[in-house]
Design a protein around this motif. Structure first.
Motif, PDB file in Angstrom:
ATOM      1  N   ALA A 320       0.831  -1.204   0.000  1.00  0.00           N
ATOM      2  CA  ALA A 320       0.000   0.000   0.000  1.00  0.00           C
ATOM      3  C   ALA A 320       0.868   1.257   0.000  1.00  0.00           C
ATOM      4  N   ILE A 321       1.930   1.260   0.833  1.00  0.00           N
ATOM      5  CA  ILE A 321       2.832   2.413   0.855  1.00  0.00           C
ATOM      6  C   ILE A 321       3.523   2.582  -0.487  1.00  0.00           C
ATOM      7  N   PHE A 322       3.974   1.467  -1.076  1.00  0.00           N
ATOM      8  CA  PHE A 322       4.616   1.539  -2.384  1.00  0.00           C
ATOM      9  C   PHE A 322       3.671   2.103  -3.439  1.00  0.00           C
ATOM     10  N   GLY A 323       2.415   1.687  -3.395  1.00  0.00           N
ATOM     11  CA  GLY A 323       1.452   2.197  -4.369  1.00  0.00           C
ATOM     12  C   GLY A 323       1.219   3.689  -4.224  1.00  0.00           C
ATOM     13  N   VAL A 324       1.133   4.166  -2.972  1.00  0.00           N
ATOM     14  CA  VAL A 324       0.933   5.604  -2.749  1.00  0.00           C
ATOM     15  C   VAL A 324       2.129   6.403  -3.243  1.00  0.00           C
ATOM     16  N   LEU A 325       3.341   5.940  -2.908  1.00  0.00           N
ATOM     17  CA  LEU A 325       4.536   6.647  -3.373  1.00  0.00           C
ATOM     18  C   LEU A 325       4.641   6.647  -4.895  1.00  0.00           C
ATOM     19  N   SER A 326       4.281   5.537  -5.526  1.00  0.00           N
ATOM     20  CA  SER A 326       4.323   5.475  -6.993  1.00  0.00           C
ATOM     21  C   SER A 326       3.358   6.478  -7.604  1.00  0.00           C
ATOM     22  N   CYS A 327       2.187   6.595  -7.031  1.00  0.00           N
ATOM     23  CA  CYS A 327       1.215   7.568  -7.551  1.00  0.00           C
ATOM     24  C   CYS A 327       1.735   8.990  -7.399  1.00  0.00           C
ATOM     25  N   ILE A 328       2.359   9.286  -6.250  1.00  0.00           N
ATOM     26  CA  ILE A 328       2.898  10.629  -6.036  1.00  0.00           C
ATOM     27  C   ILE A 328       3.986  10.948  -7.052  1.00  0.00           C
ATOM     28  N   VAL A 329       4.908   9.991  -7.275  1.00  0.00           N
ATOM     29  CA  VAL A 329       5.983  10.201  -8.240  1.00  0.00           C
ATOM     30  C   VAL A 329       5.432  10.384  -9.652  1.00  0.00           C
ATOM     31  N   LEU A 330       4.442   9.599 -10.024  1.00  0.00           N
ATOM     32  CA  LEU A 330       3.860   9.702 -11.359  1.00  0.00           C
ATOM     33  C   LEU A 330       3.203  11.059 -11.572  1.00  0.00           C
ATOM     34  N   VAL A 331       2.448  11.516 -10.584  1.00  0.00           N
ATOM     35  CA  VAL A 331       1.783  12.823 -10.717  1.00  0.00           C
ATOM     36  C   VAL A 331       2.800  13.947 -10.775  1.00  0.00           C
ATOM     37  N   ALA A 332       3.845  13.879  -9.908  1.00  0.00           N
ATOM     38  CA  ALA A 332       4.862  14.921  -9.911  1.00  0.00           C
ATOM     39  C   ALA A 332       5.620  14.966 -11.235  1.00  0.00           C
ATOM     40  N   SER A 333       5.945  13.799 -11.793  1.00  0.00           N
ATOM     41  CA  SER A 333       6.647  13.754 -13.079  1.00  0.00           C
ATOM     42  C   SER A 333       5.795  14.342 -14.197  1.00  0.00           C
ATOM     43  N   THR A 334       4.509  14.015 -14.178  1.00  0.00           N
ATOM     44  CA  THR A 334       3.618  14.546 -15.208  1.00  0.00           C
ATOM     45  C   THR A 334       3.526  16.066 -15.130  1.00  0.00           C
ATOM     46  N   LEU A 335       3.371  16.599 -13.909  1.00  0.00           N
ATOM     47  CA  LEU A 335       3.302  18.053 -13.748  1.00  0.00           C
ATOM     48  C   LEU A 335       4.609  18.719 -14.161  1.00  0.00           C
ATOM     49  N   PHE A 336       5.748  18.103 -13.833  1.00  0.00           N
ATOM     50  CA  PHE A 336       7.047  18.669 -14.202  1.00  0.00           C
ATOM     51  C   PHE A 336       7.209  18.712 -15.715  1.00  0.00           C
ATOM     52  N   CYS A 337       6.860  17.634 -16.391  1.00  0.00           N
ATOM     53  CA  CYS A 337       6.987  17.587 -17.847  1.00  0.00           C
ATOM     54  C   CYS A 337       6.070  18.606 -18.515  1.00  0.00           C
ATOM     55  N   CYS A 338       4.829  18.681 -18.055  1.00  0.00           N
ATOM     56  CA  CYS A 338       3.895  19.631 -18.660  1.00  0.00           C
ATOM     57  C   CYS A 338       4.352  21.065 -18.419  1.00  0.00           C
ATOM     58  N   GLY A 339       4.789  21.365 -17.173  1.00  0.00           N
ATOM     59  CA  GLY A 339       5.258  22.716 -16.883  1.00  0.00           C
ATOM     60  C   GLY A 339       6.496  23.086 -17.680  1.00  0.00           C
ATOM     61  N   GLY A 340       7.467  22.157 -17.764  1.00  0.00           N
ATOM     62  CA  GLY A 340       8.663  22.429 -18.555  1.00  0.00           C
ATOM     63  C   GLY A 340       8.376  22.613 -20.026  1.00  0.00           C
ATOM     64  N   PHE A 341       7.435  21.815 -20.552  1.00  0.00           N
ATOM     65  CA  PHE A 341       7.076  21.934 -21.969  1.00  0.00           C
ATOM     66  C   PHE A 341       6.467  23.301 -22.260  1.00  0.00           C
TER      67      PHE A 341
END
Length: 451
Positions: A320-341
């Motif tokens: 459960a902890i791994f799943g939560v951390l994975s979701c956080i990393v995925l959302v942060a990466s998506t926001l970073f890519c969109c903002g940088g683009f």
């Protein structure tokens, strides 16, 4: 104001004292659970006390008819029959589902019998054929017909050829515990597998190994409902574990804090249990729910402990902890890519794949790993003479040399067709040397010198 505060404090202290005393008594002498009888031959009287007639099942009571009337026989909690020399007519069989209830007046209980013979009664009461109603009187008949024994039939009335009403007098036994009617406990807010209508269901009235929870299930959620008018009578549940050592049990949820359950807003009781000592036989977890002015509701859950469990949440908690951390990393990466683009598109006027963050670093890494000095060029470096070109954009060496020689000659003073330029001879020589080195030519050949 002081008197109100004093009364309020006294009431709280009184209720707290009652709760503590009840808990001590329940733990010391044990509470008797109001369990569902093995047979459906039971009823609740008008004061909610249970009357169990399981020992009366099948007991016959016969009424002798007069003249042409046939004899009528009631087999308690079985069926009702009208017998004659021509045979017998079935007036219905006992149905244990909600057809044994409290009566009114001198009638203590009422039983219903349905699904009798259908001949000439196909359109009778509720289309069930012949039916019978038995009014039970605790005691003797009004006119004293019964002469000892287990009771007798006082009177029989035929409302029609398909419906008979029987008056039966029996010596009722002492009433049992008082049932908290309308109270349910189940594994779902709208289910009642454990407690139904205040009665503990079969399988949970005592320990049953076949009803045990497995070792991996570390939490069980129970839901309670009650009639709103009496929901405030439900108190905090108590737990007793047998054997006392080896299984750690903790309670949480709205029911554990004394919440009032209703049918619209059930309360939850979360039971967390962890196996500290493994054993072959299951642990018994006895849950007792005290009810004000009623006998307590009690049921037993069993827990298997095939192995010892650690204090941590175990594999399910880690995943459960791994799943939560994975979701956080995925959302942060998506926001970073969109903002940088968006940033590189608007600030640097880059388009397409060049606007993605990290493409410059990725290109440099690919060139370093592949060992090839030619990679993709950025749009602003198209006119840069030092920019690398892809292999499919490169021209033959002779063509490049000729083109670059003519370009230099046209831009360096002293040659023919000299154009206006700010490039000095020194800068031209440096540029020629660098370009000749890249094309593997001598500076004299490339920059217009003689062979």
């Amino acid at each position: 104001m002081r008197s109100l505060k004093k009364c309020s404090g006294e009431d709280v202290a009184y209720h707290l004292l009652i709760t503590v005393v009840a808990a001590v008594l329940l733990q010391a002498i044990g509470a008797f659970s109001v369990a569902t009888p093995n047979t459906g031959c039971y009823a609740l009287d008008n004061s909610s006390h249970i009357h169990d007639f399981s020992s009366w099942v099948g007991q016959p009571f016969e009424y002798e008819g007069k003249g042409k009337d046939a004899d009528l026989v009631v087999r308690f909690c079985k069926d009702v029959e009208s017998r004659s020399q021509a045979g017998y007519v079935d007036y219905g069989r006992f149905d244990k589902l909600n057809y044994f209830r409290a009566g009114s007046g001198r009638v203590s209980f009422v039983q219903e019998y349905f699904n009798g013979d259908l001949m000439n009664c196909e359109q009778s009461y509720d289309k069930m054929g012949r039916t019978a109603k038995v009014n039970i009187i605790c005691g003797n008949c009004p006119h004293g017909q019964c002469k000892g024994g287990l009771g007798c039939i006082c009177n029989v009335e035929y409302e029609s050829a398909c419906r008979t009403v029987v008056e039966l007098a029996i010596p009722c036994e002492k009433p049992g515990l008082r049932v908290f009617e309308g109270f349910t406990v189940g594994f779902h807010p709208r289910s009642w597998e454990i407690v139904y209508n205040g009665l503990t269901q079969l399988g949970y009235e005592k320990a049953h190994k076949e009803f045990s929870f497995n070792t991996a299930q570390t939490r069980v959620a129970l839901y309670m409902t009650a009639i709103a008018s009496v929901s405030g009578s439900v108190q905090k549940p108590l737990v007793k574990v047998s054997p006392e050592l080896g299984l750690k049990v903790t309670l949480s949820g709205s029911a554990a804090t004394g919440g009032s359950p209703t049918t619209l807003s059930p309360t939850s009781l979360l039971i967390d249990w962890r196996c500290d000592v493994a054993r072959d036989n299951p642990y018994e977890v006895e849950v007792t729910i005290p009810i004000e002015n009623y006998d307590p509701v009690q049921f037993t859950l069993t827990k298997m402990c095939e192995y010892q469990q650690s204090d941590g949440g175990g594999a399910p908690g880690g995943w459960a902890i791994f799943g939560v951390l994975s979701c956080i990393v995925l959302v942060a990466s998506t926001l970073f890519c969109c903002g940088g683009f968006i940033y590189k598109t608007r600030v640097y006027n880059q388009r397409g794949i060049d606007a993605l963050p990290g493409m410059t670093v990725l290109s440099a890494c690919l060139e370093t790993v592949s060992g090839v000095g030619h990679g993709y060029s950025r749009p602003e470096d198209v006119n840069n003479p030092f920019a690398n070109q892809a292999s499919w954009e490169r021209q033959p060496a002779s063509t490049q040399a000729t083109g670059r020689t003519s370009e230099v000659r046209s831009s360096v003073p002293g040659y023919k067709n000299v154009h206006k330029t700010d490039l000095s001879l020194e800068a031209a020589d440096i540029w020629c040397s660098a370009s000749a080195y890249k094309t593997l030519l001598k500076p004299s050949h490339f920059c217009g010198g003689k062979d």
